[in-house]
Design a protein around this motif. Structure first.
Motif, PDB file in Angstrom:
ATOM      1  N   ASP A 111       0.825  -1.222   0.000  1.00  0.00           N
ATOM      2  CA  ASP A 111       0.000   0.000   0.000  1.00  0.00           C
ATOM      3  C   ASP A 111       0.850   1.261   0.000  1.00  0.00           C
ATOM      4  O   ASP A 111       0.629   2.188   0.774  1.00  0.00           O
ATOM      5  CB  ASP A 111      -0.957   0.021   1.204  1.00  0.00           C
ATOM      6  N   ILE A 112       1.819   1.323  -0.893  1.00  0.00           N
ATOM      7  CA  ILE A 112       2.697   2.488  -0.979  1.00  0.00           C
ATOM      8  C   ILE A 112       1.950   3.606  -1.702  1.00  0.00           C
ATOM      9  O   ILE A 112       1.445   3.413  -2.802  1.00  0.00           O
ATOM     10  CB  ILE A 112       4.002   2.139  -1.726  1.00  0.00           C
ATOM     11  N   GLN A 113       1.884   4.772  -1.053  1.00  0.00           N
ATOM     12  CA  GLN A 113       1.250   5.951  -1.647  1.00  0.00           C
ATOM     13  C   GLN A 113       2.285   7.069  -1.688  1.00  0.00           C
ATOM     14  O   GLN A 113       2.939   7.364  -0.687  1.00  0.00           O
ATOM     15  CB  GLN A 113       0.045   6.394  -0.827  1.00  0.00           C
ATOM     16  N   VAL A 114       2.413   7.690  -2.845  1.00  0.00           N
ATOM     17  CA  VAL A 114       3.388   8.756  -3.037  1.00  0.00           C
ATOM     18  C   VAL A 114       2.635  10.076  -3.120  1.00  0.00           C
ATOM     19  O   VAL A 114       1.719  10.229  -3.931  1.00  0.00           O
ATOM     20  CB  VAL A 114       4.212   8.524  -4.319  1.00  0.00           C
ATOM     21  N   PHE A 115       3.016  11.044  -2.282  1.00  0.00           N
ATOM     22  CA  PHE A 115       2.455  12.388  -2.304  1.00  0.00           C
ATOM     23  C   PHE A 115       3.522  13.321  -2.871  1.00  0.00           C
ATOM     24  O   PHE A 115       4.495  12.860  -3.466  1.00  0.00           O
ATOM     25  CB  PHE A 115       2.027  12.805  -0.893  1.00  0.00           C
ATOM     26  N   GLU A 116       3.382  14.610  -2.675  1.00  0.00           N
ATOM     27  CA  GLU A 116       4.354  15.574  -3.202  1.00  0.00           C
ATOM     28  C   GLU A 116       5.775  15.244  -2.743  1.00  0.00           C
ATOM     29  O   GLU A 116       6.643  15.004  -3.545  1.00  0.00           O
ATOM     30  CB  GLU A 116       3.985  16.987  -2.738  1.00  0.00           C
ATOM     31  N   ASP A 117       6.001  15.256  -1.442  1.00  0.00           N
ATOM     32  CA  ASP A 117       7.323  14.945  -0.905  1.00  0.00           C
ATOM     33  C   ASP A 117       7.241  13.925   0.222  1.00  0.00           C
ATOM     34  O   ASP A 117       8.187  13.742   0.959  1.00  0.00           O
ATOM     35  CB  ASP A 117       8.023  16.215  -0.415  1.00  0.00           C
ATOM     36  N   GLU A 118       6.110  13.266   0.347  1.00  0.00           N
ATOM     37  CA  GLU A 118       5.894  12.271   1.397  1.00  0.00           C
ATOM     38  C   GLU A 118       5.553  10.921   0.787  1.00  0.00           C
ATOM     39  O   GLU A 118       4.967  10.851  -0.287  1.00  0.00           O
ATOM     40  CB  GLU A 118       4.736  12.687   2.307  1.00  0.00           C
ATOM     41  N   ILE A 119       5.901   9.894   1.516  1.00  0.00           N
ATOM     42  CA  ILE A 119       5.532   8.534   1.125  1.00  0.00           C
ATOM     43  C   ILE A 119       4.925   7.855   2.341  1.00  0.00           C
ATOM     44  O   ILE A 119       5.493   7.893   3.435  1.00  0.00           O
ATOM     45  CB  ILE A 119       6.757   7.750   0.622  1.00  0.00           C
ATOM     46  N   VAL A 120       3.772   7.258   2.140  1.00  0.00           N
ATOM     47  CA  VAL A 120       3.071   6.539   3.189  1.00  0.00           C
ATOM     48  C   VAL A 120       2.930   5.098   2.727  1.00  0.00           C
ATOM     49  O   VAL A 120       2.606   4.842   1.567  1.00  0.00           O
ATOM     50  CB  VAL A 120       1.680   7.173   3.452  1.00  0.00           C
ATOM     51  N   ALA A 121       3.191   4.158   3.616  1.00  0.00           N
ATOM     52  CA  ALA A 121       3.091   2.738   3.269  1.00  0.00           C
ATOM     53  C   ALA A 121       2.700   1.956   4.511  1.00  0.00           C
ATOM     54  O   ALA A 121       2.583   2.507   5.610  1.00  0.00           O
ATOM     55  CB  ALA A 121       4.420   2.235   2.711  1.00  0.00           C
ATOM     56  N   LYS A 122       2.497   0.660   4.318  1.00  0.00           N
ATOM     57  CA  LYS A 122       2.211  -0.250   5.424  1.00  0.00           C
ATOM     58  C   LYS A 122       3.163  -1.425   5.334  1.00  0.00           C
ATOM     59  O   LYS A 122       3.638  -1.781   4.253  1.00  0.00           O
ATOM     60  CB  LYS A 122       0.767  -0.741   5.365  1.00  0.00           C
ATOM     61  N   CYS A 123       3.436  -2.024   6.481  1.00  0.00           N
ATOM     62  CA  CYS A 123       4.317  -3.191   6.546  1.00  0.00           C
ATOM     63  C   CYS A 123       3.631  -4.265   7.369  1.00  0.00           C
ATOM     64  O   CYS A 123       3.229  -4.016   8.510  1.00  0.00           O
ATOM     65  CB  CYS A 123       5.661  -2.808   7.168  1.00  0.00           C
ATOM     66  N   TRP A 124       3.474  -5.437   6.773  1.00  0.00           N
ATOM     67  CA  TRP A 124       2.866  -6.547   7.513  1.00  0.00           C
ATOM     68  C   TRP A 124       3.706  -6.862   8.731  1.00  0.00           C
ATOM     69  O   TRP A 124       4.928  -6.761   8.706  1.00  0.00           O
ATOM     70  CB  TRP A 124       2.762  -7.802   6.641  1.00  0.00           C
ATOM     71  N   ARG A 125       3.074  -7.285   9.798  1.00  0.00           N
ATOM     72  CA  ARG A 125       3.790  -7.680  11.011  1.00  0.00           C
ATOM     73  C   ARG A 125       4.424  -9.043  10.801  1.00  0.00           C
ATOM     74  O   ARG A 125       3.848  -9.917  10.167  1.00  0.00           O
ATOM     75  CB  ARG A 125       2.838  -7.720  12.200  1.00  0.00           C
ATOM     76  N   SER A 126       5.602  -9.210  11.356  1.00  0.00           N
ATOM     77  CA  SER A 126       6.300 -10.486  11.191  1.00  0.00           C
ATOM     78  C   SER A 126       5.945 -11.474  12.289  1.00  0.00           C
ATOM     79  O   SER A 126       6.043 -12.674  12.091  1.00  0.00           O
ATOM     80  CB  SER A 126       7.809 -10.254  11.160  1.00  0.00           C
ATOM     81  N   MET A 127       5.515 -11.010  13.453  1.00  0.00           N
ATOM     82  CA  MET A 127       5.211 -11.923  14.557  1.00  0.00           C
ATOM     83  C   MET A 127       3.713 -12.037  14.824  1.00  0.00           C
ATOM     84  O   MET A 127       3.174 -13.116  14.838  1.00  0.00           O
ATOM     85  CB  MET A 127       5.930 -11.458  15.833  1.00  0.00           C
ATOM     86  N   ARG A 128       3.035 -10.955  15.043  1.00  0.00           N
ATOM     87  CA  ARG A 128       1.606 -10.969  15.370  1.00  0.00           C
ATOM     88  C   ARG A 128       0.806 -10.732  14.099  1.00  0.00           C
ATOM     89  O   ARG A 128       0.380  -9.625  13.803  1.00  0.00           O
ATOM     90  CB  ARG A 128       1.301  -9.908  16.413  1.00  0.00           C
ATOM     91  N   LYS A 129       0.590 -11.793  13.355  1.00  0.00           N
ATOM     92  CA  LYS A 129      -0.016 -11.694  12.034  1.00  0.00           C
ATOM     93  C   LYS A 129      -1.458 -11.205  12.075  1.00  0.00           C
ATOM     94  O   LYS A 129      -1.945 -10.637  11.115  1.00  0.00           O
ATOM     95  CB  LYS A 129       0.022 -13.057  11.337  1.00  0.00           C
ATOM     96  N   ASN A 130      -2.172 -11.436  13.190  1.00  0.00           N
ATOM     97  CA  ASN A 130      -3.582 -11.059  13.239  1.00  0.00           C
ATOM     98  C   ASN A 130      -3.784  -9.589  13.601  1.00  0.00           C
ATOM     99  O   ASN A 130      -4.905  -9.103  13.572  1.00  0.00           O
ATOM    100  CB  ASN A 130      -4.345 -11.956  14.221  1.00  0.00           C
ATOM    101  N   GLU A 131      -2.736  -8.851  13.938  1.00  0.00           N
ATOM    102  CA  GLU A 131      -2.853  -7.437  14.268  1.00  0.00           C
ATOM    103  C   GLU A 131      -2.681  -6.585  13.006  1.00  0.00           C
ATOM    104  O   GLU A 131      -2.189  -7.049  11.981  1.00  0.00           O
ATOM    105  CB  GLU A 131      -1.815  -7.040  15.319  1.00  0.00           C
ATOM    106  N   ASN A 132      -3.095  -5.339  13.096  1.00  0.00           N
ATOM    107  CA  ASN A 132      -2.993  -4.423  11.969  1.00  0.00           C
ATOM    108  C   ASN A 132      -1.539  -4.201  11.576  1.00  0.00           C
ATOM    109  O   ASN A 132      -0.653  -4.236  12.429  1.00  0.00           O
ATOM    110  CB  ASN A 132      -3.640  -3.081  12.314  1.00  0.00           C
ATOM    111  N   PRO A 133      -1.275  -3.946  10.290  1.00  0.00           N
ATOM    112  CA  PRO A 133       0.111  -3.707   9.869  1.00  0.00           C
ATOM    113  C   PRO A 133       0.649  -2.388  10.416  1.00  0.00           C
ATOM    114  O   PRO A 133      -0.113  -1.499  10.801  1.00  0.00           O
ATOM    115  CB  PRO A 133       0.012  -3.675   8.340  1.00  0.00           C
ATOM    116  N   HIS A 134       1.971  -2.280  10.440  1.00  0.00           N
ATOM    117  CA  HIS A 134       2.620  -1.036  10.861  1.00  0.00           C
ATOM    118  C   HIS A 134       2.397   0.018   9.781  1.00  0.00           C
ATOM    119  O   HIS A 134       2.419  -0.280   8.585  1.00  0.00           O
ATOM    120  CB  HIS A 134       4.120  -1.246  11.053  1.00  0.00           C
ATOM    121  N   LYS A 135       2.217   1.265  10.206  1.00  0.00           N
ATOM    122  CA  LYS A 135       2.069   2.381   9.272  1.00  0.00           C
ATOM    123  C   LYS A 135       3.393   3.117   9.197  1.00  0.00           C
ATOM    124  O   LYS A 135       3.965   3.505  10.217  1.00  0.00           O
ATOM    125  CB  LYS A 135       0.955   3.307   9.735  1.00  0.00           C
TER     126      LYS A 135
END
Length: 164
Positions: free
Chosen positions: A49-73
């Protein structure tokens, strides 16, 4: 984080061609463990979910241990030859020097090196070649049979282990 007010895009033209981990302000002080984990996040497609803005980038990273929790922002702001700001929602990411940020930088570097013009869509596992035949590598080192010890863990052991 004014990213919500900006127009989102998946175009990579705003990202410098030479982006790398060296854009982090204290990249020399990163441990080999953090760099290795960041490379694994890139190669195993944890960054999504990589999103590119003017000078910012927002993405998510799946968790490596607690798979059922929300990904890191993940959030980074790119300046000239360095990151102006980096943030991750993990415990180590408050200072912006965690392995998830390194994984995002490696992902952006890989996309630029492969001459992508925009962020590719996430492919489903059925669209990619099957992976089950690929060996995982040597996980357990072989030992001679006369050195094998058969025993329960130390805290549950009531009798001596069986030795060859």
């Amino acid at each position: 984080m004014a990213a919500q007010n900006m127009i989102t895009s998946d175009r990579l033209e705003k990202i410098p061609d030479n982006i790398s981990v060296s854009y982090l302000p204290e990249s020399k002080s990163l441990s080999q463990r953090i760099l290795g984990k960041g490379l694994n996040y890139y190669t195993q497609s944890y960054i999504h979910d990589i999103q590119v803005f003017e000078d910012e980038i927002v993405a998510k990273c799946w968790r490596s241990m607690r798979k059922n929790e929300n990904p890191h922002k993940l959030h980074i702001e790119i300046g000239e030859e360095k990151l102006l700001e980096s943030f991750c929602t993990c415990k180590a990411g408050m200072n912006g020097h965690c392995s998830h940020i390194v994984g995002l930088l490696k992902t952006l570097q890989g996309l630029k090196l492969h001459n992508f013009k925009q962020v590719p869509d996430q492919q489903s596992c059925t669209s990619m070649p099957q992976q089950w035949h690929i060996p995982r590598g040597a996980k357990i080192a072989p030992v001679p049979v006369n050195q094998v010890v058969v025993a329960k863990p130390l805290e549950n052991r009531k009798r001596r282990p069986v030795l060859c």
